[in-house]
Design an enzyme around this catalytic site. Sequence first.
Site, PDB file in Angstrom:
ATOM      1  N   CYS A   9       2.074 -39.208 -34.737  1.00  0.00           N
ATOM      2  CA  CYS A   9       3.146 -40.198 -34.884  1.00  0.00           C
ATOM      3  C   CYS A   9       2.939 -41.005 -36.181  1.00  0.00           C
ATOM      4  CB  CYS A   9       3.200 -41.084 -33.642  1.00  0.00           C
ATOM      5  SG  CYS A   9       4.719 -42.035 -33.537  1.00  0.00           S
ATOM      6  N   TYR A  10       2.543 -42.285 -36.087  1.00  0.00           N
ATOM      7  CA  TYR A  10       2.267 -43.059 -37.302  1.00  0.00           C
ATOM      8  C   TYR A  10       1.264 -42.295 -38.172  1.00  0.00           C
ATOM      9  CZ  TYR A  10       0.640 -46.914 -40.279  1.00  0.00           C
ATOM     10  OH  TYR A  10       0.307 -47.700 -41.347  1.00  0.00           O
ATOM     11  N   HIS A  36       3.789 -37.349 -29.108  1.00  0.00           N
ATOM     12  CA  HIS A  36       2.499 -37.764 -28.538  1.00  0.00           C
ATOM     13  C   HIS A  36       1.951 -36.659 -27.634  1.00  0.00           C
ATOM     14  CE1 HIS A  36       2.265 -41.872 -30.026  1.00  0.00           C
ATOM     15  NE2 HIS A  36       3.580 -41.820 -30.019  1.00  0.00           N
ATOM     16  N   GLU A  43      -0.845 -36.506 -26.406  1.00  0.00           N
ATOM     17  CA  GLU A  43      -1.794 -37.037 -25.426  1.00  0.00           C
ATOM     18  C   GLU A  43      -1.147 -37.462 -24.109  1.00  0.00           C
ATOM     19  OE1 GLU A  43      -0.824 -38.278 -28.241  1.00  0.00           O
ATOM     20  OE2 GLU A  43      -0.740 -40.445 -28.314  1.00  0.00           O
ATOM     21  N   SER A  58     -22.920 -56.364  -8.815  1.00  0.00           N
ATOM     22  CA  SER A  58     -21.770 -57.043  -8.211  1.00  0.00           C
ATOM     23  C   SER A  58     -21.177 -56.249  -7.062  1.00  0.00           C
ATOM     24  CB  SER A  58     -20.695 -57.251  -9.269  1.00  0.00           C
ATOM     25  OG  SER A  58     -20.098 -56.006  -9.578  1.00  0.00           O
ATOM     26  N   GLY A  59     -21.562 -54.986  -6.973  1.00  0.00           N
ATOM     27  CA  GLY A  59     -20.949 -54.157  -5.938  1.00  0.00           C
ATOM     28  C   GLY A  59     -19.773 -53.373  -6.489  1.00  0.00           C
ATOM     29  N   GLY A  60     -19.366 -53.673  -7.718  1.00  0.00           N
ATOM     30  CA  GLY A  60     -18.290 -52.923  -8.358  1.00  0.00           C
ATOM     31  C   GLY A  60     -18.819 -51.608  -8.916  1.00  0.00           C
ATOM     32  N   ASP A 114     -18.881 -50.373 -12.061  1.00  0.00           N
ATOM     33  CA  ASP A 114     -19.639 -50.351 -13.310  1.00  0.00           C
ATOM     34  C   ASP A 114     -21.094 -50.789 -13.123  1.00  0.00           C
ATOM     35  OD1 ASP A 114     -17.196 -49.678 -14.252  1.00  0.00           O
ATOM     36  OD2 ASP A 114     -16.732 -51.638 -15.098  1.00  0.00           O
ATOM     37  N   SER A 115     -21.277 -51.927 -12.447  1.00  0.00           N
ATOM     38  CA  SER A 115     -22.661 -52.392 -12.297  1.00  0.00           C
ATOM     39  C   SER A 115     -23.443 -51.446 -11.386  1.00  0.00           C
ATOM     40  CB  SER A 115     -22.716 -53.842 -11.794  1.00  0.00           C
ATOM     41  OG  SER A 115     -22.364 -53.933 -10.445  1.00  0.00           O
ATOM     42  N   SER A 116     -22.764 -50.805 -10.446  1.00  0.00           N
ATOM     43  CA  SER A 116     -23.463 -49.877  -9.549  1.00  0.00           C
ATOM     44  C   SER A 116     -23.961 -48.652 -10.305  1.00  0.00           C
ATOM     45  CB  SER A 116     -22.532 -49.396  -8.433  1.00  0.00           C
ATOM     46  OG  SER A 116     -22.076 -50.485  -7.714  1.00  0.00           O
ATOM     47  N   LYS A 119     -13.519 -45.530 -17.751  1.00  0.00           N
ATOM     48  CA  LYS A 119     -13.669 -45.786 -16.309  1.00  0.00           C
ATOM     49  C   LYS A 119     -13.760 -44.489 -15.492  1.00  0.00           C
ATOM     50  CE  LYS A 119     -13.634 -49.215 -13.300  1.00  0.00           C
ATOM     51  NZ  LYS A 119     -14.264 -50.531 -13.500  1.00  0.00           N
TER      52      LYS A 119
END
Length: 512
Positions: A83-84, A170, A172, A224-226, A228-230, A368
């Site tokens: 694109c751009y 695009h 993607e 934290s139990g989330g 990422d930290s897990s 993620k």
Amino acid sequence: MVKTQIIILDYGSQYTQLLARRVRDLNVYAEVVNYQITAEKVKEYKNLKGIILSGGPASVYSYDAYKFDDEIFNLNIPVLGVCYGMQLIAQKLGGKVELAKKQEFGKSILSIEDNESLLFKDIDDNSQVWMSHADHIIKMPPDFCIAAKSDNSIAAISNEKNKIYGIQFHAEVTHSIHGLKLIENFLYNICKCEKDWTMAQFINDSINEIKNKVKNENVILGLSGGVDSSVCAVLLSKAIGKQLNCIFVDTGLLRKDEAKKIMQNYSEFDMNIKLVDASDKFFTALKGVSDPEEKRKVIGKVFIDVFNEEALKLKNASFLAQGTIYPDVIESSSEGHSSKTIKSHHNVGGLPKEMNFSLIEPIRSLFKDEVRRVGKELGIKDFILNRHPFPGPGLGIRIIGEVSREKADILKEVDDIFINKLIEKKLYNKVSQAFATLLPVKTVGVMGDNRTYEYLVALRSVDTIDFMTAVASELPWDFLSNVTNEIINSVKGVNRVVYDITSKPPGTIEWE
Ligand code: XMP
């Protein structure tokens, strides 16, 4: 060590991260870099096989067009402009770009002009692509040919000799039917990338890196139990075992039985986890505070105080681990974009300034979905990996107005019923985030033959990809009425339930 084979110069497209994810899904490690990168800096990437120029909102001919170091074209590294990015190639190499009379937004049909082009190998003619542009090329740069057209514009350009390509659409996004195939062609046929980016390889490499970095020192991590930290914790524990010290702060504002469930869940990993019940401190500090931003600040400050106090008790700890992930890294390195603060989101557990720790961020290169894949590979249970996001300040921002332990206890019960019902009816994984909010309002009801005067709670469930925009989930009516009945019949203190159908924007996902 992760080998960066592709860099993506970020010109501010909303799809830049998606480009990087697509490349990584094809087992090639891609990094998003600032568009101001110089050719000299590019040369420092020892394994670089290709460069992608992203899309972006600017016009290449405008006075404030983004800078680009032309020397990058002379590095003998294949380039793909999207694109751009394509318009930039055209403009820089002698072509011309102008505002189109007929702009293209949405679906368009691709007509392939150059059947020999490596970029379009095995891609069907007349397939659907996704366009989003106001400008178009009106004069081709010399030595380039038109590789594809759409109804209204030049859809792809190529210089096969110098391996410089541009696509107006695009590739993607999934609406471009053969988009992934095109990216695959660029990576393997043109750049000759190796397929060496896998989660198993990442785990192996990070374990070695962590061992080399930490040696025999100790590491502290706020769990934290989330997700990422897990993942961060389990990865570290695989590398350094008991040298990892996790601190889990129970703020009193977590979900029902959260601390218990988390401790149970981690028991199989044999990690050092210290559970600190600091709920009294949080409720005391929150007394009389009802402004949402003020509450966030209070919760953040108490958290840091409690965390610091615990961290200081640990001897020989010279590293602080954080579950920073790649979108945070890209966001904080992007320049020139300013946006208004709607909410001062904070994730509990910042680096305590007065403490002399080195930072260790084992998953900072992961998106993620890659964090989840690594977690799965490490044997972390779905209960943690596929949980909906939970805000750092927890129920503190789901109790509108002043927070108290009594209100938190009511909300925990309500939330638990809602979430368990979603799980039971197999709806939990279909929605992106669901939760309950307690309002500082009491309403009149009738139960049995008696008048009641109790709290009102709002249920919210949203569908979203990136949490920047969201729509309310269309949960079945009988499900909602079922949940409502159960809440009112079993949670003392609540006599009315409403379902929030506001989208974002104009609403936000959380109420505060
Ligand atoms: P909003 O309410 O801004 O939320 O539409 C978008 C996403 O961010 C989460 N959220 C937070 N997360 N600290 C966090 O760590 C916060 O202060 C915070 N506020 C909102 C929210 O749950 C949603 O997933």
